[in-house]
Scaffold this motif. Structure first.
Motif, PDB file in Angstrom:
ATOM      1  N   GLU A 192       0.809  -1.231   0.000  1.00  0.00           N
ATOM      2  CA  GLU A 192       0.000   0.000   0.000  1.00  0.00           C
ATOM      3  C   GLU A 192       0.838   1.274   0.000  1.00  0.00           C
ATOM      4  O   GLU A 192       0.293   2.375  -0.102  1.00  0.00           O
ATOM      5  N   ASP A 193       2.148   1.144   0.100  1.00  0.00           N
ATOM      6  CA  ASP A 193       3.030   2.306  -0.036  1.00  0.00           C
ATOM      7  C   ASP A 193       3.330   2.621  -1.503  1.00  0.00           C
ATOM      8  O   ASP A 193       3.960   3.633  -1.812  1.00  0.00           O
ATOM      9  N   THR A 194       2.882   1.749  -2.397  1.00  0.00           N
ATOM     10  CA  THR A 194       3.104   1.968  -3.818  1.00  0.00           C
ATOM     11  C   THR A 194       2.436   3.260  -4.268  1.00  0.00           C
ATOM     12  O   THR A 194       1.239   3.460  -4.060  1.00  0.00           O
ATOM     13  N   ALA A 195       3.228   4.151  -4.864  1.00  0.00           N
ATOM     14  CA  ALA A 195       2.736   5.462  -5.275  1.00  0.00           C
ATOM     15  C   ALA A 195       3.877   6.213  -5.959  1.00  0.00           C
ATOM     16  O   ALA A 195       5.034   5.781  -5.921  1.00  0.00           O
ATOM     17  N   VAL A 196       3.529   7.344  -6.542  1.00  0.00           N
ATOM     18  CA  VAL A 196       4.541   8.308  -6.978  1.00  0.00           C
ATOM     19  C   VAL A 196       4.766   9.262  -5.812  1.00  0.00           C
ATOM     20  O   VAL A 196       3.809   9.799  -5.248  1.00  0.00           O
ATOM     21  N   TYR A 197       6.015   9.443  -5.446  1.00  0.00           N
ATOM     22  CA  TYR A 197       6.377  10.275  -4.297  1.00  0.00           C
ATOM     23  C   TYR A 197       6.943  11.612  -4.783  1.00  0.00           C
ATOM     24  O   TYR A 197       7.774  11.660  -5.701  1.00  0.00           O
ATOM     25  N   TYR A 198       6.486  12.675  -4.141  1.00  0.00           N
ATOM     26  CA  TYR A 198       6.893  14.040  -4.469  1.00  0.00           C
ATOM     27  C   TYR A 198       7.347  14.762  -3.196  1.00  0.00           C
ATOM     28  O   TYR A 198       6.887  14.458  -2.105  1.00  0.00           O
ATOM     29  N   CYS A 199       8.191  15.749  -3.384  1.00  0.00           N
ATOM     30  CA  CYS A 199       8.480  16.647  -2.273  1.00  0.00           C
ATOM     31  C   CYS A 199       8.056  18.055  -2.681  1.00  0.00           C
ATOM     32  O   CYS A 199       7.924  18.363  -3.871  1.00  0.00           O
ATOM     33  N   ASN A 200       7.841  18.897  -1.690  1.00  0.00           N
ATOM     34  CA  ASN A 200       7.496  20.285  -1.970  1.00  0.00           C
ATOM     35  C   ASN A 200       7.639  21.090  -0.693  1.00  0.00           C
ATOM     36  O   ASN A 200       7.759  20.535   0.403  1.00  0.00           O
ATOM     37  N   GLY A 201       7.644  22.401  -0.876  1.00  0.00           N
ATOM     38  CA  GLY A 201       7.703  23.289   0.267  1.00  0.00           C
ATOM     39  C   GLY A 201       6.301  23.644   0.739  1.00  0.00           C
ATOM     40  O   GLY A 201       5.313  23.437   0.040  1.00  0.00           O
ATOM     41  N   GLU A 202       6.234  24.158   1.944  1.00  0.00           N
ATOM     42  CA  GLU A 202       4.974  24.615   2.518  1.00  0.00           C
ATOM     43  C   GLU A 202       5.210  25.954   3.205  1.00  0.00           C
ATOM     44  O   GLU A 202       6.303  26.164   3.748  1.00  0.00           O
ATOM     45  N   PRO A 203       4.205  26.845   3.209  1.00  0.00           N
ATOM     46  CA  PRO A 203       2.839  26.626   2.776  1.00  0.00           C
ATOM     47  C   PRO A 203       2.705  26.429   1.274  1.00  0.00           C
ATOM     48  O   PRO A 203       3.460  27.006   0.480  1.00  0.00           O
ATOM     49  N   ARG A 204       1.785  25.603   0.889  1.00  0.00           N
ATOM     50  CA  ARG A 204       1.628  25.200  -0.480  1.00  0.00           C
ATOM     51  C   ARG A 204       1.398  26.367  -1.438  1.00  0.00           C
ATOM     52  O   ARG A 204       1.826  26.309  -2.600  1.00  0.00           O
ATOM     53  N   ALA A 205       0.749  27.412  -0.983  1.00  0.00           N
ATOM     54  CA  ALA A 205       0.453  28.542  -1.868  1.00  0.00           C
ATOM     55  C   ALA A 205       1.730  29.200  -2.395  1.00  0.00           C
ATOM     56  O   ALA A 205       1.712  29.837  -3.455  1.00  0.00           O
ATOM     57  N   LEU A 206       2.827  29.024  -1.668  1.00  0.00           N
ATOM     58  CA  LEU A 206       4.087  29.640  -2.097  1.00  0.00           C
ATOM     59  C   LEU A 206       4.863  28.740  -3.050  1.00  0.00           C
ATOM     60  O   LEU A 206       5.846  29.200  -3.652  1.00  0.00           O
ATOM     61  N   PHE A 207       4.447  27.484  -3.182  1.00  0.00           N
ATOM     62  CA  PHE A 207       5.166  26.534  -4.041  1.00  0.00           C
ATOM     63  C   PHE A 207       4.172  25.829  -4.959  1.00  0.00           C
ATOM     64  O   PHE A 207       3.813  24.671  -4.732  1.00  0.00           O
TER      65      PHE A 207
END
Length: 116
Positions: free
Chosen positions: A88-103
């Motif tokens: 169930e960990d199968t997925a595409v993994y992404y990183c990003n900054g937060e708050p989301r509105a800035l990235f």
């Protein structure tokens, strides 16, 4: 605009481990929280781990005790160590900054497939 490049995904058997990396194009870790997200087919993107500016971390219940987020501020890189992987960990993994509105932009992500 900061760009993120994820890497380190692959095919792993249940119970195995992977270490994901996320390289940021700018020095943002001292100013913004960072997070790892994942999106499985047919599902919404969800956050799985966060690391605050202070260095404190928090995790989604589904990965708590198995995943560890860390960062290398000098090299503008965030990591996600994933142990005891489950199908169930199968997925595409992404990183990003937060708050989301800035990235608003997302990288290409890295595919993690857990299967025997």
């Amino acid at each position: 605009q900061v760009q993120f490049v994820e890497s380190g995904g692959g095919l792993v058997q249940p119970g195995g481990s992977l270490r994901l990396s996320c390289a940021a194009s700018g020095s943002i870790f001292r100013r913004y929280r960072m997070a790892w997200y994942r999106q499985a087919p047919g599902n919404l993107r969800e956050s799985v781990a966060r690391i605050e500016i202070s260095g404190s971390t928090n995790y989604a219940d589904a990965v708590k005790g198995r995943f560890t987020i860390s960062r290398d501020t000098a090299n503008n890189t965030v990591y996600l160590q994933m142990n005891s992987l489950k199908p169930e960990d199968t997925a595409v993994y992404y990183c990003n900054g937060e708050p989301r509105a800035l990235f608003p932009s997302w990288g290409q992500g890295t595919q993690v497939t857990v299967s025997s």
